[in-house]
Scaffold this motif. Structure first.
Motif, mmCIF file in Angstrom:
data_model
loop_
_atom_site.group_PDB
_atom_site.id
_atom_site.type_symbol
_atom_site.label_atom_id
_atom_site.label_comp_id
_atom_site.label_asym_id
_atom_site.label_seq_id
_atom_site.Cartn_x
_atom_site.Cartn_y
_atom_site.Cartn_z
ATOM 1 N N SER A 177 -66.508 28.105 -92.192
ATOM 2 C CA SER A 177 -66.836 28.629 -90.983
ATOM 3 C C SER A 177 -68.393 28.510 -90.927
ATOM 4 C CB SER A 177 -66.742 30.349 -90.746
ATOM 5 O OG SER A 177 -66.587 31.367 -91.945
ATOM 6 N N HIS A 217 -59.547 29.768 -84.629
ATOM 7 C CA HIS A 217 -60.198 29.466 -85.756
ATOM 8 C C HIS A 217 -59.958 28.026 -86.563
ATOM 9 C CE1 HIS A 217 -63.130 28.130 -88.467
ATOM 10 N NE2 HIS A 217 -64.432 28.814 -87.592
ATOM 11 N N LEU A 230 -64.851 37.083 -89.012
ATOM 12 C CA LEU A 230 -63.308 36.149 -89.394
ATOM 13 C C LEU A 230 -63.319 35.986 -90.678
ATOM 14 C CD1 LEU A 230 -62.040 33.819 -88.011
ATOM 15 C CD2 LEU A 230 -64.177 32.142 -89.204
ATOM 16 N N CYS A 231 -64.436 36.531 -91.501
ATOM 17 C CA CYS A 231 -64.288 36.495 -93.251
ATOM 18 C C CYS A 231 -63.908 37.267 -93.779
ATOM 19 C CB CYS A 231 -65.456 34.923 -93.354
ATOM 20 S SG CYS A 231 -65.383 33.741 -92.851
ATOM 21 N N TYR A 265 -64.794 24.931 -83.728
ATOM 22 C CA TYR A 265 -64.100 25.662 -83.734
ATOM 23 C C TYR A 265 -64.519 26.801 -82.936
ATOM 24 C CZ TYR A 265 -61.513 23.140 -87.435
ATOM 25 O OH TYR A 265 -61.228 22.145 -88.569
ATOM 26 N N LEU A 267 -59.585 28.445 -90.388
ATOM 27 C CA LEU A 267 -58.885 29.797 -90.499
ATOM 28 C C LEU A 267 -58.219 30.486 -90.230
ATOM 29 C CD1 LEU A 267 -62.783 30.688 -92.068
ATOM 30 C CD2 LEU A 267 -60.678 29.705 -93.481
ATOM 31 N N ILE A 298 -68.749 35.235 -87.612
ATOM 32 C CA ILE A 298 -68.623 34.560 -88.562
ATOM 33 C C ILE A 298 -68.285 35.297 -90.200
ATOM 34 C CG2 ILE A 298 -69.348 33.060 -90.983
ATOM 35 C CD1 ILE A 298 -71.036 31.456 -88.787
ATOM 36 N N ARG A 319 -69.488 25.913 -87.036
ATOM 37 C CA ARG A 319 -69.323 26.788 -86.091
ATOM 38 C C ARG A 319 -69.081 26.437 -84.696
ATOM 39 N NH1 ARG A 319 -74.160 27.377 -88.702
ATOM 40 N NH2 ARG A 319 -76.654 27.238 -87.952
ATOM 41 N N PHE A 324 -63.865 31.609 -81.968
ATOM 42 C CA PHE A 324 -63.813 32.096 -82.795
ATOM 43 C C PHE A 324 -62.364 32.555 -83.121
ATOM 44 C CE2 PHE A 324 -67.642 31.602 -83.784
ATOM 45 C CZ PHE A 324 -68.506 31.754 -85.535
#
Ligand code: A3P
Length: 295
Positions: A54, A66, A226-227, A61, A68, A223, A58, A63
Protein backbone atom coordinates in the motif's frame (compact mmCIF):
# COMPACT_ATOMS: atom_id res chain seq x y z
CA UNK A 1 9.86 -36.21 15.62
CA UNK A 2 12.03 -33.67 13.83
CA UNK A 3 12.99 -36.01 11.06
CA UNK A 4 11.06 -34.00 8.53
CA UNK A 5 13.70 -31.26 8.85
CA UNK A 6 17.15 -31.29 7.26
CA UNK A 7 20.10 -29.31 8.49
CA UNK A 8 21.27 -27.48 5.40
CA UNK A 9 24.27 -25.18 5.80
CA UNK A 10 23.42 -24.73 9.46
CA UNK A 11 19.69 -24.07 8.97
CA UNK A 12 16.74 -26.42 9.42
CA UNK A 13 14.48 -26.84 6.40
CA UNK A 14 11.72 -29.26 5.43
CA UNK A 15 12.26 -31.36 2.33
CA UNK A 16 9.88 -29.18 0.34
CA UNK A 17 11.51 -25.94 1.35
CA UNK A 18 14.98 -27.35 0.79
CA UNK A 19 14.05 -28.53 -2.72
CA UNK A 20 12.70 -25.14 -3.48
CA UNK A 21 15.91 -23.51 -2.29
CA UNK A 22 17.86 -25.60 -4.77
CA UNK A 23 15.45 -24.58 -7.55
CA UNK A 24 15.80 -20.91 -6.70
CA UNK A 25 19.57 -21.13 -6.81
CA UNK A 26 19.37 -22.86 -10.17
CA UNK A 27 16.69 -20.82 -11.91
CA UNK A 28 15.66 -17.62 -10.18
CA UNK A 29 16.92 -14.48 -11.89
CA UNK A 30 16.79 -11.44 -9.73
CA UNK A 31 16.27 -8.00 -11.26
CA UNK A 32 17.87 -4.84 -9.81
CA UNK A 33 14.39 -3.37 -9.17
CA UNK A 34 13.16 -6.40 -7.17
CA UNK A 35 12.01 -5.86 -3.62
CA UNK A 36 12.26 -8.75 -1.17
CA UNK A 37 10.40 -8.96 2.12
CA UNK A 38 12.21 -11.34 4.43
CA UNK A 39 11.34 -12.66 7.86
CA UNK A 40 11.51 -15.61 10.16
CA UNK A 41 8.03 -17.11 9.96
CA UNK A 42 5.35 -15.58 12.24
CA UNK A 43 7.24 -12.32 12.67
CA UNK A 44 4.74 -10.09 10.86
CA UNK A 45 5.19 -11.02 7.19
CA UNK A 46 1.51 -10.60 6.30
CA UNK A 47 1.41 -7.15 7.84
CA UNK A 48 4.66 -6.12 6.16
CA UNK A 49 3.32 -7.29 2.79
CA UNK A 50 0.24 -5.12 3.20
CA UNK A 51 2.27 -2.10 4.34
CA UNK A 52 4.82 -2.30 1.55
CA UNK A 53 2.20 -2.88 -1.13
CA UNK A 54 0.00 0.00 0.00
CA UNK A 55 2.94 2.35 0.52
CA UNK A 56 4.34 1.68 -2.94
CA UNK A 57 0.97 1.85 -4.66
CA UNK A 58 -0.52 4.78 -2.78
CA UNK A 59 -1.16 6.75 -5.97
CA UNK A 60 -2.86 3.83 -7.65
CA UNK A 61 -5.74 3.03 -5.31
CA UNK A 62 -8.12 5.02 -3.19
CA UNK A 63 -8.31 3.91 0.41
CA UNK A 64 -12.06 3.38 0.26
CA UNK A 65 -11.77 1.09 -2.74
CA UNK A 66 -8.39 -0.53 -2.25
CA UNK A 67 -6.90 -3.62 -3.88
CA UNK A 68 -6.24 -5.00 -0.39
CA UNK A 69 -9.97 -5.06 0.31
CA UNK A 70 -10.42 -8.04 -1.96
CA UNK A 71 -6.92 -9.51 -2.36
CA UNK A 72 -5.02 -11.14 0.47
CA UNK A 73 -1.47 -9.83 1.02
CA UNK A 74 -0.18 -13.33 0.26
CA UNK A 75 -1.86 -13.50 -3.11
CA UNK A 76 -0.40 -10.10 -4.03
CA UNK A 77 3.17 -10.90 -2.96
CA UNK A 78 4.35 -14.47 -3.67
CA UNK A 79 6.72 -16.31 -1.38
CA UNK A 80 9.67 -17.61 -3.38
CA UNK A 81 10.16 -20.54 -0.97
CA UNK A 82 7.20 -22.50 -2.36
CA UNK A 83 8.58 -25.43 -4.29
CA UNK A 84 6.16 -25.74 -7.13
CA UNK A 85 5.93 -22.15 -8.19
CA UNK A 86 7.16 -21.88 -11.73
CA UNK A 87 10.07 -19.71 -10.87
CA UNK A 88 10.52 -18.68 -14.48
CA UNK A 89 6.94 -17.30 -14.53
CA UNK A 90 8.07 -14.52 -12.26
CA UNK A 91 9.80 -12.90 -15.23
CA UNK A 92 6.37 -11.76 -16.46
CA UNK A 93 5.66 -9.65 -13.41
CA UNK A 94 6.03 -5.92 -13.90
CA UNK A 95 8.73 -4.00 -12.05
CA UNK A 96 9.21 -3.49 -9.22
CA UNK A 97 8.53 -7.15 -8.51
CA UNK A 98 7.68 -7.92 -4.90
CA UNK A 99 8.61 -11.26 -3.32
CA UNK A 100 8.71 -12.63 0.16
CA UNK A 101 10.97 -15.24 1.71
CA UNK A 102 11.64 -16.90 5.03
CA UNK A 103 15.12 -18.05 4.04
CA UNK A 104 17.99 -16.73 6.12
CA UNK A 105 20.32 -14.46 4.17
CA UNK A 106 23.06 -17.08 3.66
CA UNK A 107 20.55 -19.28 1.80
CA UNK A 108 19.49 -16.59 -0.67
CA UNK A 109 21.32 -16.57 -3.99
CA UNK A 110 23.97 -13.85 -4.07
CA UNK A 111 22.21 -12.11 -6.97
CA UNK A 112 19.36 -11.11 -4.67
CA UNK A 113 21.59 -8.85 -2.69
CA UNK A 114 21.51 -6.42 -5.64
CA UNK A 115 17.85 -5.82 -4.93
CA UNK A 116 16.24 -3.99 -2.00
CA UNK A 117 15.17 -6.01 0.97
CA UNK A 118 13.03 -5.29 4.02
CA UNK A 119 13.42 -7.60 7.00
CA UNK A 120 11.02 -7.80 9.90
CA UNK A 121 11.91 -9.47 13.20
CA UNK A 122 9.92 -10.04 16.37
CA UNK A 123 10.46 -11.02 19.98
CA UNK A 124 11.32 -14.75 19.77
CA UNK A 125 8.91 -15.55 22.62
CA UNK A 126 5.97 -14.25 20.60
CA UNK A 127 7.33 -15.89 17.44
CA UNK A 128 7.55 -19.24 19.18
CA UNK A 129 3.96 -19.09 20.45
CA UNK A 130 2.57 -17.84 17.15
CA UNK A 131 4.55 -20.48 15.23
CA UNK A 132 3.58 -23.35 17.51
CA UNK A 133 -0.12 -22.56 17.18
CA UNK A 134 0.19 -22.10 13.40
CA UNK A 135 2.30 -25.23 12.85
CA UNK A 136 0.01 -27.34 15.05
CA UNK A 137 -2.65 -26.78 12.42
CA UNK A 138 -0.30 -27.65 9.58
CA UNK A 139 1.42 -30.55 11.29
CA UNK A 140 -1.88 -32.16 12.11
CA UNK A 141 -2.33 -32.88 8.39
CA UNK A 142 0.76 -35.03 7.97
CA UNK A 143 2.70 -35.19 11.23
CA UNK A 144 1.74 -35.71 14.86
CA UNK A 145 1.43 -32.37 16.68
CA UNK A 146 4.25 -31.26 18.97
CA UNK A 147 3.45 -30.38 22.57
CA UNK A 148 4.36 -26.84 23.55
CA UNK A 149 7.22 -28.17 25.71
CA UNK A 150 8.66 -30.07 22.75
CA UNK A 151 8.30 -27.08 20.43
CA UNK A 152 9.97 -24.87 23.04
CA UNK A 153 12.92 -27.21 23.39
CA UNK A 154 13.41 -27.55 19.64
CA UNK A 155 13.10 -23.79 19.12
CA UNK A 156 15.74 -23.12 21.78
CA UNK A 157 18.24 -25.47 20.16
CA UNK A 158 17.45 -24.02 16.74
CA UNK A 159 15.83 -27.12 15.22
CA UNK A 160 12.71 -25.40 14.01
CA UNK A 161 11.67 -24.57 10.43
CA UNK A 162 14.14 -21.95 9.04
CA UNK A 163 15.91 -21.91 12.42
CA UNK A 164 17.97 -21.22 14.37
CA UNK A 165 15.90 -18.08 14.92
CA UNK A 166 18.81 -16.03 16.30
CA UNK A 167 21.20 -16.75 13.45
CA UNK A 168 18.40 -15.94 11.00
CA UNK A 169 17.86 -12.50 12.53
CA UNK A 170 21.56 -11.79 12.88
CA UNK A 171 22.26 -12.66 9.24
CA UNK A 172 20.01 -9.81 8.11
CA UNK A 173 20.89 -7.47 10.98
CA UNK A 174 24.62 -7.56 10.16
CA UNK A 175 23.96 -7.10 6.45
CA UNK A 176 21.66 -4.13 7.15
CA UNK A 177 24.44 -2.43 9.10
CA UNK A 178 26.87 -2.93 6.24
CA UNK A 179 24.39 -1.94 3.57
CA UNK A 180 21.63 0.28 4.95
CA UNK A 181 20.55 1.46 1.49
CA UNK A 182 19.84 -2.10 0.42
CA UNK A 183 18.47 -3.65 3.60
CA UNK A 184 15.93 -2.08 5.93
CA UNK A 185 15.65 -3.84 9.27
CA UNK A 186 12.34 -3.47 11.11
CA UNK A 187 10.93 -4.80 14.35
CA UNK A 188 7.33 -5.93 14.84
CA UNK A 189 7.30 -4.16 18.19
CA UNK A 190 8.29 -0.80 16.69
CA UNK A 191 5.66 -1.29 13.98
CA UNK A 192 3.02 -1.76 16.68
CA UNK A 193 4.19 1.23 18.71
CA UNK A 194 4.96 3.70 15.95
CA UNK A 195 3.31 2.48 12.76
CA UNK A 196 3.29 5.91 11.10
CA UNK A 197 7.01 6.34 11.62
CA UNK A 198 7.57 2.90 10.07
CA UNK A 199 5.48 3.78 7.00
CA UNK A 200 7.55 6.95 6.48
CA UNK A 201 10.73 4.89 6.84
CA UNK A 202 9.48 2.31 4.35
CA UNK A 203 8.42 4.98 1.85
CA UNK A 204 11.79 6.71 2.00
CA UNK A 205 13.70 3.43 1.78
CA UNK A 206 11.70 2.37 -1.27
CA UNK A 207 12.50 5.65 -2.99
CA UNK A 208 9.03 7.18 -2.60
CA UNK A 209 9.36 9.42 0.43
CA UNK A 210 6.12 10.83 1.82
CA UNK A 211 5.65 14.40 0.62
CA UNK A 212 4.43 17.37 2.65
CA UNK A 213 1.27 17.37 0.60
CA UNK A 214 0.64 13.71 1.39
CA UNK A 215 1.28 14.37 5.08
CA UNK A 216 -1.34 17.12 5.00
CA UNK A 217 -3.81 14.76 3.37
CA UNK A 218 -3.22 12.13 6.09
CA UNK A 219 -1.95 9.48 3.64
CA UNK A 220 0.30 7.84 6.23
CA UNK A 221 -2.57 7.50 8.68
CA UNK A 222 -4.72 5.93 5.94
CA UNK A 223 -2.05 3.33 5.14
CA UNK A 224 -1.69 2.42 8.81
CA UNK A 225 -5.47 2.10 9.18
CA UNK A 226 -5.85 0.03 6.02
CA UNK A 227 -3.14 -2.42 7.14
CA UNK A 228 -4.14 -2.62 10.79
CA UNK A 229 -4.89 -6.00 12.30
CA UNK A 230 -8.46 -4.89 12.96
CA UNK A 231 -9.06 -3.94 9.36
CA UNK A 232 -7.23 -6.77 7.56
CA UNK A 233 -8.48 -9.54 9.83
CA UNK A 234 -12.09 -8.48 9.30
CA UNK A 235 -11.97 -8.50 5.51
CA UNK A 236 -13.86 -11.38 3.95
CA UNK A 237 -10.91 -12.12 1.64
CA UNK A 238 -8.67 -12.78 4.68
CA UNK A 239 -11.29 -14.73 6.61
CA UNK A 240 -12.53 -17.37 4.24
CA UNK A 241 -10.88 -19.91 1.99
CA UNK A 242 -7.33 -21.16 1.70
CA UNK A 243 -4.09 -19.55 0.66
CA UNK A 244 -2.19 -21.66 -1.81
CA UNK A 245 1.58 -21.68 -1.57
CA UNK A 246 2.65 -23.59 -4.64
CA UNK A 247 0.86 -26.86 -5.29
CA UNK A 248 1.43 -28.61 -2.02
CA UNK A 249 0.80 -26.23 0.82
CA UNK A 250 -2.66 -24.90 1.60
CA UNK A 251 -3.16 -22.73 4.65
CA UNK A 252 -6.45 -21.36 5.95
CA UNK A 253 -6.35 -17.63 5.27
CA UNK A 254 -7.68 -16.76 8.70
CA UNK A 255 -4.71 -18.52 10.32
CA UNK A 256 -2.49 -15.59 9.37
CA UNK A 257 -4.51 -13.38 11.71
CA UNK A 258 -4.66 -14.56 15.30
CA UNK A 259 -4.20 -11.85 17.96
CA UNK A 260 -1.65 -9.46 16.52
CA UNK A 261 -0.36 -8.22 19.88
CA UNK A 262 2.94 -7.90 21.72
CA UNK A 263 3.48 -10.21 24.70
CA UNK A 264 0.95 -13.01 24.21
CA UNK A 265 3.81 -15.34 25.21
CA UNK A 266 2.85 -14.60 28.82
CA UNK A 267 -0.10 -16.92 28.37
CA UNK A 268 2.15 -19.82 27.33
CA UNK A 269 5.67 -19.55 28.79
CA UNK A 270 6.62 -20.26 32.40
CA UNK A 271 9.04 -17.87 34.17
CA UNK A 272 11.75 -20.43 33.62
CA UNK A 273 11.06 -20.66 29.91
CA UNK A 274 11.09 -16.87 29.59
CA UNK A 275 14.44 -16.71 31.39
CA UNK A 276 15.88 -19.36 29.12
CA UNK A 277 14.85 -17.70 25.84
CA UNK A 278 15.86 -14.22 27.01
CA UNK A 279 19.21 -15.68 28.12
CA UNK A 280 19.81 -17.18 24.68
CA UNK A 281 18.83 -13.90 23.02
CA UNK A 282 21.18 -11.87 25.25
CA UNK A 283 24.03 -14.24 24.59
CA UNK A 284 23.55 -14.51 20.84
CA UNK A 285 22.98 -10.80 20.28
CA UNK A 286 25.78 -9.69 22.60
CA UNK A 287 28.02 -7.18 20.85
CA UNK A 288 25.81 -7.06 17.74
CA UNK A 289 24.06 -3.83 18.71
CA UNK A 290 20.68 -5.52 18.25
CA UNK A 291 18.24 -5.39 21.15
CA UNK A 292 14.62 -6.30 21.67
CA UNK A 293 12.31 -4.27 23.82
CA UNK A 294 10.91 -7.36 25.46
CA UNK A 295 7.86 -7.05 27.69
P1 A3P B 1 0.01 -13.83 16.46
O1 A3P B 1 -0.08 -15.29 16.19
O2 A3P B 1 0.90 -13.51 17.64
O3 A3P B 1 -1.30 -13.16 16.58
P2 A3P B 1 3.27 -13.89 9.67
O4 A3P B 1 2.46 -12.94 8.91
O5 A3P B 1 4.75 -13.67 9.57
O6 A3P B 1 2.86 -15.30 9.43
O7 A3P B 1 2.98 -13.57 11.22
C1 A3P B 1 1.71 -13.79 11.77
C2 A3P B 1 1.59 -12.99 13.04
O8 A3P B 1 1.37 -11.60 12.71
C3 A3P B 1 0.38 -13.42 13.85
O9 A3P B 1 0.73 -13.16 15.21
C4 A3P B 1 -0.69 -12.48 13.33
O10 A3P B 1 -1.80 -12.34 14.17
C5 A3P B 1 0.11 -11.18 13.22
N1 A3P B 1 -0.49 -10.20 12.29
C6 A3P B 1 -1.07 -10.42 11.09
N2 A3P B 1 -1.49 -9.29 10.54
C7 A3P B 1 -1.18 -8.30 11.40
C8 A3P B 1 -1.39 -6.88 11.39
N3 A3P B 1 -2.00 -6.28 10.39
N4 A3P B 1 -0.94 -6.17 12.45
C9 A3P B 1 -0.33 -6.78 13.48
N5 A3P B 1 -0.12 -8.12 13.57
C10 A3P B 1 -0.53 -8.87 12.53
Amino acid sequence: RTLHLHNYNGYWLSTKILKSNLLIHAYFKSQPTDIFLASFMKSGTTWLKALVFSTLNRDRYTFSNHHLHNHSPHSIIPVIDAESYHITDFTNLSAPRLFSTHYPLPLLPACMSCAKLVYVCRDPKDVLVSKWLFMSKLRSKDLPPLSFDEAFELFCVGASEYGPFWEHVLSYWRASLENPDKILFLKYEEMKKEPEMVVRKLAAFLGKAVTVEEEEKGVVREIVKLCSFENLSNLEVNKTGVEKFGKVLDVEKRDFFRKGVIGDWKNYLSDEMKERIDGITDEKFKGSGLTFTTV
